[in-house]
Design an enzyme around this catalytic site. Structure first.
Site, PDB file in Angstrom:
ATOM      1  N   ASP A  46       0.821 -13.456  25.634  1.00  0.00           N
ATOM      2  CA  ASP A  46       0.978 -13.668  23.929  1.00  0.00           C
ATOM      3  C   ASP A  46       1.075 -15.537  23.723  1.00  0.00           C
ATOM      4  OD1 ASP A  46       1.627 -11.876  21.512  1.00  0.00           O
ATOM      5  OD2 ASP A  46       2.141 -13.499  21.471  1.00  0.00           O
ATOM      6  N   GLU A  93      -6.952   1.705  19.583  1.00  0.00           N
ATOM      7  CA  GLU A  93      -5.713   2.613  19.430  1.00  0.00           C
ATOM      8  C   GLU A  93      -5.303   3.096  18.374  1.00  0.00           C
ATOM      9  OE1 GLU A  93      -3.255   2.311  22.378  1.00  0.00           O
ATOM     10  OE2 GLU A  93      -2.345   3.806  20.819  1.00  0.00           O
ATOM     11  N   ARG A 144       1.313   5.390  16.153  1.00  0.00           N
ATOM     12  CA  ARG A 144       2.107   5.303  15.027  1.00  0.00           C
ATOM     13  C   ARG A 144       3.467   4.467  15.312  1.00  0.00           C
ATOM     14  NH1 ARG A 144       3.114  11.356  13.337  1.00  0.00           N
ATOM     15  NH2 ARG A 144       3.024  11.572  15.653  1.00  0.00           N
ATOM     16  N   GLU A 145       4.073   3.645  14.201  1.00  0.00           N
ATOM     17  CA  GLU A 145       4.491   2.418  14.450  1.00  0.00           C
ATOM     18  C   GLU A 145       5.944   3.853  14.149  1.00  0.00           C
ATOM     19  OE1 GLU A 145       5.074  -0.978  11.820  1.00  0.00           O
ATOM     20  OE2 GLU A 145       3.140  -1.677  13.220  1.00  0.00           O
ATOM     21  N   LYS A 201     -12.235   4.538  14.639  1.00  0.00           N
ATOM     22  CA  LYS A 201     -11.069   3.995  14.091  1.00  0.00           C
ATOM     23  C   LYS A 201     -10.828   4.171  12.684  1.00  0.00           C
ATOM     24  CE  LYS A 201      -7.205   2.463  14.160  1.00  0.00           C
ATOM     25  NZ  LYS A 201      -5.567   3.014  14.903  1.00  0.00           N
ATOM     26  N   GLY A 207       4.830   9.692  -1.864  1.00  0.00           N
ATOM     27  CA  GLY A 207       6.150   8.598  -1.844  1.00  0.00           C
ATOM     28  C   GLY A 207       4.967   7.182  -2.629  1.00  0.00           C
ATOM     29  N   CYS A 220      -2.406  -1.459   8.559  1.00  0.00           N
ATOM     30  CA  CYS A 220      -3.179  -1.045   8.717  1.00  0.00           C
ATOM     31  C   CYS A 220      -4.088  -0.140   7.999  1.00  0.00           C
ATOM     32  CB  CYS A 220      -2.612   0.363   9.778  1.00  0.00           C
ATOM     33  SG  CYS A 220      -2.378  -0.350  11.614  1.00  0.00           S
ATOM     34  N   LYS A 253       7.774   2.305   5.785  1.00  0.00           N
ATOM     35  CA  LYS A 253       8.060   3.730   6.631  1.00  0.00           C
ATOM     36  C   LYS A 253       9.025   3.800   7.071  1.00  0.00           C
ATOM     37  CE  LYS A 253       5.322   3.974  10.451  1.00  0.00           C
ATOM     38  NZ  LYS A 253       4.109   5.269  11.355  1.00  0.00           N
ATOM     39  N   ARG A 281       5.282  -5.389   6.876  1.00  0.00           N
ATOM     40  CA  ARG A 281       3.571  -5.957   6.097  1.00  0.00           C
ATOM     41  C   ARG A 281       3.155  -4.989   5.814  1.00  0.00           C
ATOM     42  NH1 ARG A 281       0.813  -6.702  12.139  1.00  0.00           N
ATOM     43  NH2 ARG A 281       2.368  -5.385  12.797  1.00  0.00           N
TER      44      ARG A 281
END
Ligand SMILES: NC(=O)c1ccc[n+]([C@@H]2O[C@H](COP(=O)([O-])OP(=O)(O)OC[C@H]3O[C@@H](n4cnc5c(N)ncnc54)[C@H](O)[C@@H]3O)[C@@H](O)[C@H]2O)c1
Length: 432
Positions: free
Chosen positions: A30, A151, A154-155, A207, A256, A263, A324, A331
């Site tokens: 990074d 990819e 899911r977070e 994707k 919701g 994303c 979530k 974000r």
């Protein structure tokens, strides 16, 4: 295999850690020196369940390393994954590919043996073609392959999603890189992951089409929830009733707030603008974007109604502010629209989030972080359940709240309306 992940964010770090756990030698690179120094000290920059343990284990075993030196790391690796951000451009809806292309330029200076260069970042159709041209300026033909391996993690469930993915998609225009990638993923394929081998452009589009479809499903049930509120129907019954049809499927049918996160908002915009470039009108996705934009406004109008148009000086508590549960990612979270609006209207807001205080709200008037659920709701007028953390599901409102006229607006439908009403509190949900 010797792998290098460029960009050590949610995607690069999780996949780097998981690849090292599968026995590969991985360098996570990074440009953020602070991040890399912290990682070397065992400090994980993001909240992701299970990540810390797995990272420390593989770092100690020396299969996982961290570096700020992109060129050296690429030289030491056979397979290079590009995992940098692809946010929406400041002007318009296009994906900003500057990070991807600048990494491409740097990689091109470090091709000392055959390399497979993979876009794991979500990139629009034809990005691989452009990347190939950029790298060909410095490297010889046949000394590298450009592959798309999007990819889907899911977070919040990223480790599990990496180890047990529904499918692995690899888009390559040559057989050599397909063979090497299939070998890299063989431990997951042998556990049952389906492997989709396709052309590079197809993988890029798979994707975006996946994310646009999921965003559409969420938006669809949100609009059905609006109708349920007008017709005295519980949208939860509708989700079950339609979700049991195998052609539809029950996931992503939870009504919701507006969808958010790193994303769906940016990817729906990017696929529409890519399609526009190719003179194709993705009218369904355009409608999804517009409907989702209006959703936060609609919920804010409902809050206005709940508070009988008297927001000023009302004490409002937000439970959860991330987009979530099980992530610290802010974000495009809908709370970023709702909290500033309510603060501007004069509400006094306290918020609690299991992942801590958020810098996004630091400068807002009358918005304070609470260190516990109790502190956040004890003297409030309205509780807004914004994020579906398990921590909130068993709150004892009777014990925590001093206000007998407490109102609960449950944006995730986690409470039983009957039980809350029995406690003597007012309850509002979504589509109920
Ligand atoms: N977050 C998710 O859940 C998710 C899931 C699937 C796909 N994706 C896609 O993966 C990509 C990365 O997403 P993310 O959420 O991990 O992003 P992120 O912002 O968390 O991480 C990106 C990292 O790249 C680093 N970086 C940028 N330029 C660099 C350079 N030149 N050299 C080295 N490092 C550099 C940044 O410092 C940052 O740490 C995006 O395209 C995203 O759409 C994300």
């Amino acid at each position: 295999m010797k792998l290098c992940m460029i960009g050590t964010g949610y995607v690069g770090l999780v996949s780097g850690v998981c690849f090292s756990d599968l026995g590969n030698d991985v360098i996570c690179v990074d440009k953020d020196k602070n991040k890399i120094n912290n990682l070397k000290k065992g400090i994980i920059p993001i909240y992701e369940p299970g990540l810390e343990e797995l990272a420390l284990k593989n770092y100690k075993n020396k299969r996982l390393n961290f570096s700020t030196n992109l060129q050296e790391s690429v030289k030491k690796s056979d397979v290079v994954f590009i995992c940098v951000g692809t946010p929406t451009k400041k002007k318009g809806n296009n994906a900003d590919l500057n990070q991807v292309y600048s990494v491409g330029k740097e990689i091109s200076k470090s091709i000392n043996n055959y390399k497979i260069i993979i876009t794991k970042s979500t990139v629009p159709v034809t990005t691989g073609d452009v990347l190939e041209k950029i790298i060909l300026k410095k490297a010889k033909k046949n000394s590298f392959s450009i592959v798309s391996n999007p990819e889907f993690l899911r977070e919040g469930e990223a480790i599990r999603d990496f180890i047990y993915p529904d499918r692995i998609v690899v888009g390559a225009n040559d057989t050599k890189s397909q063979r090497i990638l299939k070998n890299l993923y063989s431990p997951l394929i042998s556990k049952g992951a389906k492997y989709v081998s396709t052309k590079r452009r197809a993988a890029e589009l798979i994707k975006y089409a996946s994310n646009a479809f999921l965003a559409t499903k969420i938006t669809f049930i949100n609009e059905i929830a609006n109708l349920c509120e007008k017709t005295d129907i519980d949208v939860e019954d509708i989700s079950i009733g339609i979700g049991l049809d195998n052609r539809i499927g029950s996931r992503f049918l939870r009504a919701g707030p507006a969808f958010g996160g790193s994303c769906f908002p940016k990817d729906t915009k990017a696929i529409v603008s890519t399609a526009d470039k190719f003179n194709t009108n993705l009218s369904v996705i355009k409608t999804v974007i517009e409907s989702n934009r209006k959703r936060s406004e609609l919920l804010l109008k409902k809050i206005n109604l709940i508070l009988k148009n008297k927001i000023k000086n009302k004490k409002i508590s937000f439970l959860g502010v991330t987009f979530k549960a099980n992530t610290d990612d802010m974000r495009d979270s809908s709370s970023l629209k709702m909290i500033p609006y309510l603060s501007k209207k004069g509400a006094k807001i306290k918020y609690y989030d299991p992942t801590g205080e958020k810098k996004e709200f630091n400068k807002l008037k009358n918005v304070k972080f609470s260190k516990s659920i109790k502190e956040s709701i004890e003297d409030t007028d309205l509780v807004i359940v914004h994020t579906e953390w398990n921590d909130f599901k068993s709150i004892n409102f009777k014990k925590f709240s001093k206000n007998k006229k407490l109102i609960i607006y449950d944006l995730r439908n986690i409470f039983s309306p009957i039980k809350i009403k029995k406690l003597g509190f007012k309850y509002f949900g979504i589509g109920r």
